[in-house]
Design an enzyme around this catalytic site. Structure first.
Site, PDB file in Angstrom:
ATOM      1  N   SER A  47     -10.085 -13.489   6.488  1.00  0.00           N
ATOM      2  CA  SER A  47      -9.762 -13.180   5.396  1.00  0.00           C
ATOM      3  C   SER A  47      -8.992 -14.539   4.774  1.00  0.00           C
ATOM      4  O   SER A  47      -8.126 -14.967   5.432  1.00  0.00           O
ATOM      5  CB  SER A  47      -9.025 -12.059   4.715  1.00  0.00           C
ATOM      6  OG  SER A  47      -8.308 -11.858   3.544  1.00  0.00           O
ATOM      7  N   TYR A  51      -1.546  -6.197   7.104  1.00  0.00           N
ATOM      8  CA  TYR A  51      -2.904  -6.423   6.955  1.00  0.00           C
ATOM      9  C   TYR A  51      -3.131  -7.805   7.464  1.00  0.00           C
ATOM     10  O   TYR A  51      -4.285  -8.065   8.317  1.00  0.00           O
ATOM     11  CB  TYR A  51      -3.494  -5.798   5.819  1.00  0.00           C
ATOM     12  CG  TYR A  51      -4.972  -6.470   5.608  1.00  0.00           C
ATOM     13  CD1 TYR A  51      -5.101  -7.539   4.849  1.00  0.00           C
ATOM     14  CD2 TYR A  51      -6.103  -6.116   6.243  1.00  0.00           C
ATOM     15  CE1 TYR A  51      -6.240  -8.246   4.444  1.00  0.00           C
ATOM     16  CE2 TYR A  51      -7.472  -6.672   6.239  1.00  0.00           C
ATOM     17  CZ  TYR A  51      -7.443  -7.792   5.112  1.00  0.00           C
ATOM     18  OH  TYR A  51      -8.752  -8.178   4.941  1.00  0.00           O
ATOM     19  N   LYS A  66      -4.859  -9.986  10.766  1.00  0.00           N
ATOM     20  CA  LYS A  66      -6.187 -11.054  10.652  1.00  0.00           C
ATOM     21  C   LYS A  66      -5.880 -12.376  11.372  1.00  0.00           C
ATOM     22  O   LYS A  66      -6.469 -12.831  12.209  1.00  0.00           O
ATOM     23  CB  LYS A  66      -6.648 -11.210   9.226  1.00  0.00           C
ATOM     24  CG  LYS A  66      -7.303 -10.180   8.510  1.00  0.00           C
ATOM     25  CD  LYS A  66      -8.592  -9.935   9.155  1.00  0.00           C
ATOM     26  CE  LYS A  66      -9.331  -8.542   8.497  1.00  0.00           C
ATOM     27  NZ  LYS A  66     -10.383  -8.057   9.129  1.00  0.00           N
TER      28      LYS A  66
HETATM   29  C1  WQD Z   1      -7.343  -9.709  -7.820  1.00  0.00           C
HETATM   30  C2  WQD Z   1      -6.503 -10.220  -8.778  1.00  0.00           C
HETATM   31  C3  WQD Z   1      -4.547  -8.668  -8.865  1.00  0.00           C
HETATM   32  C4  WQD Z   1      -6.472  -4.995  -9.701  1.00  0.00           C
HETATM   33  C5  WQD Z   1      -7.330  -8.463  -1.725  1.00  0.00           C
HETATM   34  C6  WQD Z   1      -6.728  -8.595  -0.159  1.00  0.00           C
HETATM   35  C7  WQD Z   1      -7.957  -9.518   0.553  1.00  0.00           C
HETATM   36  C8  WQD Z   1      -9.060  -8.877   0.266  1.00  0.00           C
HETATM   37  C9  WQD Z   1      -9.529  -8.743  -1.300  1.00  0.00           C
HETATM   38  C10 WQD Z   1      -9.464  -7.506   2.058  1.00  0.00           C
HETATM   39  C11 WQD Z   1      -5.127 -10.195  -8.488  1.00  0.00           C
HETATM   40  C12 WQD Z   1      -5.327  -8.640 -10.285  1.00  0.00           C
HETATM   41  C13 WQD Z   1      -6.106  -6.196  -9.473  1.00  0.00           C
HETATM   42  C14 WQD Z   1      -5.815  -4.542 -10.864  1.00  0.00           C
HETATM   43  C15 WQD Z   1      -5.196  -6.367 -11.596  1.00  0.00           C
HETATM   44  N1  WQD Z   1      -9.141  -7.563   0.841  1.00  0.00           N
HETATM   45  N2  WQD Z   1      -5.592  -6.939 -10.454  1.00  0.00           N
HETATM   46  N3  WQD Z   1      -5.341  -5.118 -11.802  1.00  0.00           N
HETATM   47  O1  WQD Z   1      -5.400  -8.974  -3.687  1.00  0.00           O
HETATM   48  O2  WQD Z   1      -6.863 -11.003  -4.472  1.00  0.00           O
HETATM   49  O3  WQD Z   1      -7.294  -9.551  -2.280  1.00  0.00           O
HETATM   50  O4  WQD Z   1      -8.553  -7.808  -1.783  1.00  0.00           O
HETATM   51  O5  WQD Z   1     -10.038  -8.311   2.917  1.00  0.00           O
HETATM   52  O6  WQD Z   1      -7.406  -9.505   1.738  1.00  0.00           O
HETATM   53  O7  WQD Z   1      -5.603  -9.376  -0.328  1.00  0.00           O
HETATM   54  O8  WQD Z   1      -7.896  -8.855  -4.627  1.00  0.00           O
HETATM   55  O9  WQD Z   1      -8.939  -7.523  -6.372  1.00  0.00           O
HETATM   56  O10 WQD Z   1      -6.775  -6.610  -5.546  1.00  0.00           O
HETATM   57  O11 WQD Z   1      -6.824  -8.496  -7.025  1.00  0.00           O
HETATM   58  O12 WQD Z   1      -4.688  -7.265 -12.461  1.00  0.00           O
HETATM   59  O13 WQD Z   1      -6.148  -3.246 -11.251  1.00  0.00           O
HETATM   60  O14 WQD Z   1      -6.569  -9.124  -9.696  1.00  0.00           O
HETATM   61  O15 WQD Z   1      -3.134  -8.725  -9.298  1.00  0.00           O
HETATM   62  O16 WQD Z   1      -4.339 -11.087  -9.306  1.00  0.00           O
HETATM   63  P1  WQD Z   1      -6.635  -9.803  -3.877  1.00  0.00           P
HETATM   64  P2  WQD Z   1      -7.671  -7.921  -5.752  1.00  0.00           P
END
Ligand code: WQD
Length: 339
Positions: free
Chosen positions: A126, A151, A155
């Site tokens: 990741s 997590y 990785k």
């Molecule tokens: C994306 C953006 C949130 C939800 C994570 C893991 C990564 C991989 C993918 C496993 C951010 C914003 C999110 C919400 C929001 N997982 N958001 N409201 O955090 O980039 O990555 O998931 O492998 O390892 O770290 O993805 O989709 O959670 O967030 O505003 O209800 O959307 O703040 O900026 P992220 P995400």
């Protein structure tokens, strides 16, 4: 026909990769402990490819069960390893679950790969290993920062374990560092099945649009970005699945330059949270109810891939657009809610 083991093959990315492997002519054996996936995904895969892969329920933390599995499958040509716990927030609350599951599982898998001379491994990594990048877009040579969650740490540790194993054995491996997978297969026979309240942006968007969630919370719009919301590299899960087949073929054809290689798998394009919301509304015609709230701890401001290595060396490039991904996510959400 080359035989490939896919661990966690009933999961979101795993199931899309199983479809891509079968469509490329591989024989696939799937193992999954069903802790975060449904056995019904096998039906979805069969609906797409016409053939259900062999399936065995397997707990990779159970050392003897893993040994028994390999004893009955001594002829594997490769392994694609997805099986792991992957919720960032949960890993902060329960780090030992993550260290035990994600590391023990990999060690037992690698011990058996060595025992049975399995030649090739593709590892599900990741972009989280980069932490908050110093420069954008991120290249594979960017410094690996201190992990922002247990997590992410698993990785980083797992990549090191694999690299050291490749040096000490005949194993060849490629680690694919995913950016943000979104979307679903165009048939809507398989897709993302978040357990409980979705942590990730796009499933929360589609659940809000379908009426399951009252509103979407946008975690902060005061970041130093074009519109104040965080930037990510959102990649269609079908493009991501294809990258695993290309990487596996690279190893099978002996084209890898080192015994352990790493590739960023993204589109190379950064999109803000607000841009994703706008793209969803324009693609589906649905107006989303969202509210700006506080920042979520642990979020990095901006992260998107330099895909030069993936495009030029690996020979893979994302083809699908953000709009296609969001339309497929919406079609999938409607399908599972109308069942
Ligand atoms: C994306 C953006 C949130 C939800 C994570 C893991 C990564 C991989 C993918 C496993 C951010 C914003 C999110 C919400 C929001 N997982 N958001 N409201 O955090 O980039 O990555 O998931 O492998 O390892 O770290 O993805 O989709 O959670 O967030 O505003 O209800 O959307 O703040 O900026 P992220 P995400």
């Amino acid at each position: 026909m080359k035989k490939i083991l896919v661990t966690g093959g009933l999961g979101y990315i795993g199931s899309h990769t199983v479809v891509a492997l079968q469509e490329t002519g591989f024989e696939v054996v799937v193992v999954d402990n069903l802790s975060n996936a449904s056995i019904d995904v096998l039906v979805g895969i069969e609906s797409i490819t016409g053939k259900a892969p062999q399936f065995e329920r397997l707990e990779l933390r159970d050392k003897s069960a893993v040994a028994d599995f390999f004893q009955s499958h001594p002829d594997l040509d490769g392994v694609i390893h997805f099986a792991a716990s992957k919720a960032v927030g949960e890993s902060v609350e329960n780090p030992l679950l993550y260290y035990e599951n994600n590391i023990h599982s990999l060690v037992y898998l690698l011990q058996n790969c060595k025992e049975y001379d399995v030649p090739n491994l593709i590892f599900s990594s990741s972009c989280t290993v980069y932490g908050e990048p110093d420069a954008l877009p991120i290249t594979e040579n960017a410094p690996i920062k201190e992990a922002t969650s247990p997590y992410g740490n698993t990785k980083q540790i797992n990549e090191e374990i694999i690299k050291d194993t490749c040096v000490a054995s005949k194993l060849q491996a490629i680690s694919l560092r995913y950016f943000n997978p979104i979307g679903a297969h165009e048939t809507a026979h398989i897709g993302e099945l978040p357990v409980g309240v979705p942590q990730n942006l796009v499933p929360f968007i589609t659940q809000t649009a379908v009426g399951l969630r009252e509103k979407l919370l946008v975690f902060g719009n005061d970041y130093p970005t074009k519109d104040g919301s965080c930037i990510r590299d959102y990649i269609h899960v079908v493009d991501l699945a294809e990258a695993h087949v290309v990487a596996l073929q690279r190893l099978l054809d002996g084209k890898n330059k080192n015994s352990f290689e790493v590739f960023n798998v993204g589109t190379g394009k950064g999109s803000s949270v607000l841009e994703v919301i706008t793209a969803f509304e324009e693609t589906t015609g649905i107006s989303l109810f969202y509210e700006i709230t506080d920042r979520r701890s642990g979020d990095v401001v901006s992260v998107y891939a330099d895909t030069t290595q993936a495009n030029k060396t690996l020979g893979w490039k994302a083809k699908k657009t953000m709009e296609e991904a969001l339309a497929s996510a919406w079609k999938w959400e409607q399908k599972i809610r109308n069942q």
